[in-house]
Motif scaffolding. Structure first.
Motif, PDB file in Angstrom:
ATOM      1  N   GLU A  85      32.918  35.218  33.228  1.00 11.26           N
ATOM      2  CA  GLU A  85      33.277  36.452  33.914  1.00 11.26           C
ATOM      3  C   GLU A  85      32.710  37.678  33.205  1.00 11.26           C
ATOM      4  O   GLU A  85      32.324  38.664  33.844  1.00 11.26           O
ATOM      5  CB  GLU A  85      34.793  36.574  33.993  1.00 11.26           C
TER       6      GLU A  85
ATOM      7  N   THR B  57      32.756  35.672  48.847  1.00 10.34           N
ATOM      8  CA  THR B  57      33.955  34.923  48.456  1.00 10.34           C
ATOM      9  C   THR B  57      34.747  34.416  49.659  1.00 10.34           C
ATOM     10  O   THR B  57      35.707  33.670  49.493  1.00 10.34           O
ATOM     11  CB  THR B  57      34.869  35.794  47.577  1.00 10.34           C
TER      12      THR B  57
ATOM     13  N   MET C  30      28.457  33.038  42.374  1.00 11.58           N
ATOM     14  CA  MET C  30      28.594  31.825  41.572  1.00 11.58           C
ATOM     15  C   MET C  30      29.534  32.058  40.383  1.00 11.58           C
ATOM     16  O   MET C  30      30.079  31.113  39.812  1.00 11.58           O
ATOM     17  CB  MET C  30      27.222  31.385  41.044  1.00 11.58           C
ATOM     18  N   ILE C  31      29.736  33.349  40.023  1.00 10.96           N
ATOM     19  CA  ILE C  31      30.615  33.708  38.914  1.00 10.96           C
ATOM     20  C   ILE C  31      31.923  34.298  39.435  1.00 10.96           C
ATOM     21  O   ILE C  31      33.006  33.844  39.108  1.00 10.96           O
ATOM     22  CB  ILE C  31      29.918  34.723  37.977  1.00 10.96           C
TER      23      ILE C  31
ATOM     24  N   SER D  59      38.285  31.129  41.834  1.00  8.69           N
ATOM     25  CA  SER D  59      37.852  29.745  41.995  1.00  8.69           C
ATOM     26  C   SER D  59      36.337  29.724  42.142  1.00  8.69           C
ATOM     27  O   SER D  59      35.759  30.545  42.857  1.00  8.69           O
ATOM     28  CB  SER D  59      38.503  29.128  43.237  1.00  8.69           C
ATOM     29  N   LEU D  60      35.694  28.791  41.456  1.00  7.54           N
ATOM     30  CA  LEU D  60      34.238  28.701  41.514  1.00  7.54           C
ATOM     31  C   LEU D  60      33.812  28.076  42.841  1.00  7.54           C
ATOM     32  O   LEU D  60      34.348  27.053  43.264  1.00  7.54           O
ATOM     33  CB  LEU D  60      33.719  27.873  40.338  1.00  7.54           C
TER      34      LEU D  60
ATOM     35  N   GLN E  41      40.861  34.028  36.729  1.00  8.39           N
ATOM     36  CA  GLN E  41      39.494  33.780  37.176  1.00  8.39           C
ATOM     37  C   GLN E  41      39.482  33.300  38.621  1.00  8.39           C
ATOM     38  O   GLN E  41      40.361  32.551  39.058  1.00  8.39           O
ATOM     39  CB  GLN E  41      38.845  32.723  36.278  1.00  8.39           C
TER      40      GLN E  41
END
Length: 417
Positions: free
Chosen positions: A173, A45, A80-81, A92-93, A90
């Motif tokens: 998620e 991340t 990726m998730i 950020s992708l 959530q």
């Protein structure tokens, strides 16, 4: 905590790493009779790990030192998730390109902590994208998804907390814990891995993998988690005035890293020496006996030993020497962190408040003003009492820098750009 027979679990227990183990007796017997392969997963991340990750990376170090085989799992697929555990929203992708860049940054730290190679206890680094990105969705649902109970997943603290707050938990998620459990099964099949380790917030995810392995016919798998690390005052570790304490020097300098550990609270020194350094326990016991101002010597040892692990011995010694010159001799050490200000602005003069903010010594002008009014700010070792003070080219030393200080422990060099 029981008296463990295996070197690894005894080391983990003596140094304060153990929070929960899924089967203490079974895992202890496994470690005592064979070379065990264990892993920790790291999602990509960011371009660096932070000191919270240093705990699990140190567990992998001791695993190797006691004759076992560590796996550093890069989460190229799970990133990726994004792990939803104990988050309010959530993540950020990330694009595949960003994830690949982040993994390259993360790899740098493991070269200092683990020995990689082809021997029985040599570490390996693998990427879960190798299997997760090749999955057929319908087959995966049929072969793996059927083993997961939604009823049970809803009871996990990481999920329950989000739902109790009436905050959205996306289906994307919700899949994360299934994929993490499947990672354990894949590593068992591919590498003979028997143990997953991680922080206490990962207990539910790891146990999912243990249960999935049982249902899918792997050998018995095990879970081991560490306590959530907080300071004695109750603060969560890993934050500084400049933000997260990263392990890569381009995001958080070796000097700042050294200073972070030097500022450890007195009550935490011995605990952190056990967890974050490789000093023998008898040496740590000697340092634990120090009292009064001598505790500062133990803090310097903590800072230097931890910095040496992450940044190398030369960088650690340089950081210690910079601190000594700055604090004990009042000298201008050129290796201090720097902030560059446009020369044109310095020609006119930059306000002391905005300079403190630019240097990362204050979060806002209001906080900077309070520091000035409280007598905590110095420029070139001279107190600054006027919050309207301008800093200009005339304030630069013959070395073409100015030293901006907050208190006795925070110093920044101001240079013209």
């Amino acid at each position: 905590m029981p008296a463990f027979k295996s070197d690894f679990l005894r080391t983990m227990s003596e140094r304060g790493f153990i929070h929960q183990i899924s089967d203490e007796t079974g895992l202890d017997q496994l470690f005592a009779k064979e070379t065990v392969t264990a892993y920790v997963g790291y999602d990509a991340t960011a371009t660096s790990l932070h000191i919270g990750n240093l705990i699990s990376a140190t567990m992998l170090y001791w695993l190797q030192e006691t004759g076992h085989r560590p796996i550093a799992l890069m989460g190229g697929g799970t990133s990726m998730i994004g792990d939803p555990s104990f988050r309010d929203d959530q993540r950020s992708l990330l694009t595949p390109e960003a994830i690949a860049t982040n993994i390259e940054g993360i790899k740098r730290i493991f070269g200092r902590i683990l020995r990689f190679g082809d021997g029985p206890s040599d570490a390996i680094m693998v990427n879960n994208a190798d299997w997760l990105m090749k999955l057929n969705y319908v087959e995966f649902l049929r072969d793996v998804g059927r083993h997961f109970s939604v009823n049970r997943m809803l009871t996990f603290d990481s999920v329950k907390l989000r739902l109790d707050r009436e905050q959205s938990l996306s289906f994307l998620e919700f899949n994360y814990m299934i994929l993490q459990g499947y990672d354990f099964v894949e590593l068992s099949r591919r590498q003979g891995c028997r143990l997953q380790m991680g922080g206490s917030d990962q207990w539910g995810n790891i146990i999912n993998g243990v249960d999935l392995g049982h249902r899918m016919g792997t050998p018995q798998l095990y879970a081991l988690t560490t306590p959530l690390l907080t300071t004695s005052s109750g603060a969560k570790m890993g934050k500084s005035a400049k933000g997260a304490v990263w392990l890569n020097g381009d995001l958080f300098s070796p000097y700042d890293f050294w200073q972070y550990w030097r500022n450890t609270e007195d009550a935490d020194v011995v605990r952190f020496l056990k967890i974050f350094t490789r000093l023998p326990l008898d040496e740590i016991a000697r340092l634990a006996a120090l009292g009064g101002s001598e505790i500062n010597e133990a803090k310097k040892i903590l800072a230097t030993e931890t910095t040496a692990i992450v940044h190398g011995r030369d960088a650690a010694n340089q950081a210690e020497e910079t601190a000594r010159k700055t604090f004990e001799e009042g000298a201008l050490a050129e290796t201090l962190p720097t902030v560059e200000i446009e020369t044109a602005k310095l020609e006119v003069g930059v306000g002391i408040l905005s300079l403190l903010v630019s240097a990362g010594l204050a979060a806002s002008n209001g906080e900077a003003r309070r520091h000035v009014q409280g007598g905590a700010v110095r420029l070139n070792d001279q107190p600054v009492g006027d919050d309207r003070r301008l800093v200009s080219l005339q304030d630069l030393s013959p070395e073409n820098v100015a030293k901006l200080s907050l208190g006795r422990k925070k110093h920044i060099l101001v240079k013209p750009a």
